[in-house]
Design a protein around this motif. Sequence first.
Motif, PDB file in Angstrom:
ATOM      1  N   THR A 123      15.039   1.715 -42.957  1.00 12.67           N
ATOM      2  CA  THR A 123      14.475   2.964 -43.440  1.00 12.67           C
ATOM      3  C   THR A 123      12.993   3.022 -43.051  1.00 12.67           C
ATOM      4  O   THR A 123      12.407   2.026 -42.632  1.00 12.67           O
ATOM      5  CB  THR A 123      14.609   3.079 -44.960  1.00 12.67           C
ATOM      6  OG1 THR A 123      13.859   2.013 -45.580  1.00 12.67           O
ATOM      7  CG2 THR A 123      16.069   2.984 -45.390  1.00 12.67           C
ATOM      8  N   ALA A 124      12.402   4.208 -43.180  1.00 13.02           N
ATOM      9  CA  ALA A 124      10.968   4.359 -42.918  1.00 13.02           C
ATOM     10  C   ALA A 124      10.184   3.527 -43.931  1.00 13.02           C
ATOM     11  O   ALA A 124      10.682   3.185 -45.004  1.00 13.02           O
ATOM     12  CB  ALA A 124      10.573   5.830 -43.021  1.00 13.02           C
ATOM     13  N   PHE A 125       8.947   3.214 -43.571  1.00 13.21           N
ATOM     14  CA  PHE A 125       8.160   2.367 -44.471  1.00 13.21           C
ATOM     15  C   PHE A 125       6.673   2.651 -44.325  1.00 13.21           C
ATOM     16  O   PHE A 125       6.231   3.323 -43.382  1.00 13.21           O
ATOM     17  CB  PHE A 125       8.444   0.884 -44.198  1.00 13.21           C
ATOM     18  CG  PHE A 125       8.044   0.400 -42.830  1.00 13.21           C
ATOM     19  CD1 PHE A 125       6.781  -0.138 -42.596  1.00 13.21           C
ATOM     20  CD2 PHE A 125       8.923   0.476 -41.764  1.00 13.21           C
ATOM     21  CE1 PHE A 125       6.404  -0.593 -41.341  1.00 13.21           C
ATOM     22  CE2 PHE A 125       8.564   0.024 -40.500  1.00 13.21           C
ATOM     23  CZ  PHE A 125       7.306  -0.512 -40.287  1.00 13.21           C
ATOM     24  N   THR A 126       5.918   2.116 -45.262  1.00 16.26           N
ATOM     25  CA  THR A 126       4.461   2.125 -45.184  1.00 16.26           C
ATOM     26  C   THR A 126       3.971   0.686 -45.248  1.00 16.26           C
ATOM     27  O   THR A 126       4.624  -0.184 -45.835  1.00 16.26           O
ATOM     28  CB  THR A 126       3.843   2.929 -46.335  1.00 16.26           C
ATOM     29  OG1 THR A 126       4.246   2.357 -47.582  1.00 16.26           O
ATOM     30  CG2 THR A 126       4.280   4.389 -46.282  1.00 16.26           C
ATOM     31  N   GLY A 127       2.831   0.434 -44.640  1.00 12.39           N
ATOM     32  CA  GLY A 127       2.292  -0.915 -44.629  1.00 12.39           C
ATOM     33  C   GLY A 127       2.617  -1.643 -43.330  1.00 12.39           C
ATOM     34  O   GLY A 127       3.251  -1.106 -42.427  1.00 12.39           O
ATOM     35  N   ASP A 128       2.206  -2.886 -43.245  1.00  9.92           N
ATOM     36  CA  ASP A 128       2.347  -3.672 -42.019  1.00  9.92           C
ATOM     37  C   ASP A 128       3.566  -4.582 -42.086  1.00  9.92           C
ATOM     38  O   ASP A 128       3.454  -5.807 -42.102  1.00  9.92           O
ATOM     39  CB  ASP A 128       1.080  -4.498 -41.769  1.00  9.92           C
ATOM     40  CG  ASP A 128      -0.126  -3.622 -41.482  1.00  9.92           C
ATOM     41  OD1 ASP A 128       0.072  -2.562 -40.857  1.00  9.92           O
ATOM     42  OD2 ASP A 128      -1.243  -3.982 -41.882  1.00  9.92           O
ATOM     43  N   ARG A 129       4.731  -3.983 -42.135  1.00  9.07           N
ATOM     44  CA  ARG A 129       5.985  -4.738 -42.120  1.00  9.07           C
ATOM     45  C   ARG A 129       6.096  -5.534 -40.814  1.00  9.07           C
ATOM     46  O   ARG A 129       5.874  -5.005 -39.733  1.00  9.07           O
ATOM     47  CB  ARG A 129       7.153  -3.769 -42.248  1.00  9.07           C
ATOM     48  CG  ARG A 129       8.552  -4.388 -42.292  1.00  9.07           C
ATOM     49  CD  ARG A 129       9.552  -3.246 -42.376  1.00  9.07           C
ATOM     50  NE  ARG A 129      10.918  -3.664 -42.660  1.00  9.07           N
ATOM     51  CZ  ARG A 129      11.831  -3.912 -41.725  1.00  9.07           C
ATOM     52  NH1 ARG A 129      11.499  -3.818 -40.442  1.00  9.07           N
ATOM     53  NH2 ARG A 129      13.062  -4.252 -42.058  1.00  9.07           N
ATOM     54  N   SER A 130       6.466  -6.787 -40.922  1.00 13.41           N
ATOM     55  CA  SER A 130       6.581  -7.650 -39.744  1.00 13.41           C
ATOM     56  C   SER A 130       7.891  -8.422 -39.801  1.00 13.41           C
ATOM     57  O   SER A 130       8.184  -9.086 -40.794  1.00 13.41           O
ATOM     58  CB  SER A 130       5.394  -8.620 -39.677  1.00 13.41           C
ATOM     59  OG  SER A 130       5.461  -9.420 -38.507  1.00 13.41           O
ATOM     60  N   LEU A 131       8.665  -8.314 -38.729  1.00  9.62           N
ATOM     61  CA  LEU A 131      10.003  -8.904 -38.688  1.00  9.62           C
ATOM     62  C   LEU A 131      10.179  -9.661 -37.379  1.00  9.62           C
ATOM     63  O   LEU A 131       9.839  -9.163 -36.305  1.00  9.62           O
ATOM     64  CB  LEU A 131      11.051  -7.790 -38.780  1.00  9.62           C
ATOM     65  CG  LEU A 131      12.514  -8.197 -38.819  1.00  9.62           C
ATOM     66  CD1 LEU A 131      12.929  -8.497 -40.262  1.00  9.62           C
ATOM     67  CD2 LEU A 131      13.403  -7.097 -38.246  1.00  9.62           C
ATOM     68  N   ALA A 132      10.703 -10.876 -37.461  1.00  6.91           N
ATOM     69  CA  ALA A 132      11.048 -11.637 -36.253  1.00  6.91           C
ATOM     70  C   ALA A 132      12.491 -11.329 -35.891  1.00  6.91           C
ATOM     71  O   ALA A 132      13.376 -11.367 -36.747  1.00  6.91           O
ATOM     72  CB  ALA A 132      10.868 -13.131 -36.498  1.00  6.91           C
TER      73      ALA A 132
END
Length: 245
Positions: A212-221
């Motif tokens: 889903t859409a998001f706010t902030g600095d989401r980081s995924l490997a």
Amino acid sequence: MLLVKAGYEVEARPESVPAILARDGVVLIQQGSVAEVRDLLEGWTVPVDHPHQVADGLTVITPRFDSEVADNGAGFTDLPLPPHTDRSLHEQPPGVLATLMLAPARAGGTATLVDGARVLTILRRRAEDAAIARLRLKTTAGQLGPPVVEFTSGHARIRYRDDRIAHPQSTDGHTDLVADLRRLITETVRSLHLSEGDGYLVHNHRFLHGRTAFTGDRSLARFLARVNSDHPYAWLNRGFSIASS
């Protein structure tokens, strides 16, 4: 790192992961690290390169482009990503995909999963395999891409996306079948909250994934791989097992 059989809440042994993928298509990861996920994949898979990778088969997915991006860079924004197959337009999409949350979003960014085997089972009750096989991905430039569902002897492989790059289309005009496919994906989507160190390992030819859409600095490997050609479960590179119709 803890591995969990999705839907069973039972711990899985690392050596059983290929068999679980063959049966269920997904294994959940809890309290893991990048090094542990790489170790989990080592020995039975080979990394698959990606243009944005930071190491063999490993890409860090984090916002780096603005929301106006109109190409494959959409993954590197805070926009929603509809359920899709990774590298769907490529000749040989990776058979194995793993993700690990490095830093959750401030709000939103919920992971989504869709079991394509379940979708296909329902779709085959409504249409013949021949009609399903004529569903193709069509790019926004008007070019016909690969089949959405590739049937081989006893197996099927799904390539799906429905976005600004490509969308499903019936080459014989069965728009109702395309509508059924889209509706089934929407109706069977599963939401998955991922905390730091959580993730999933999926059979990329079977499971669709998104967010889903998001706010902030989401980081995924994200890890892309294929099963070693000499491994007992090398057939996962061809798709998932299906019953004949």
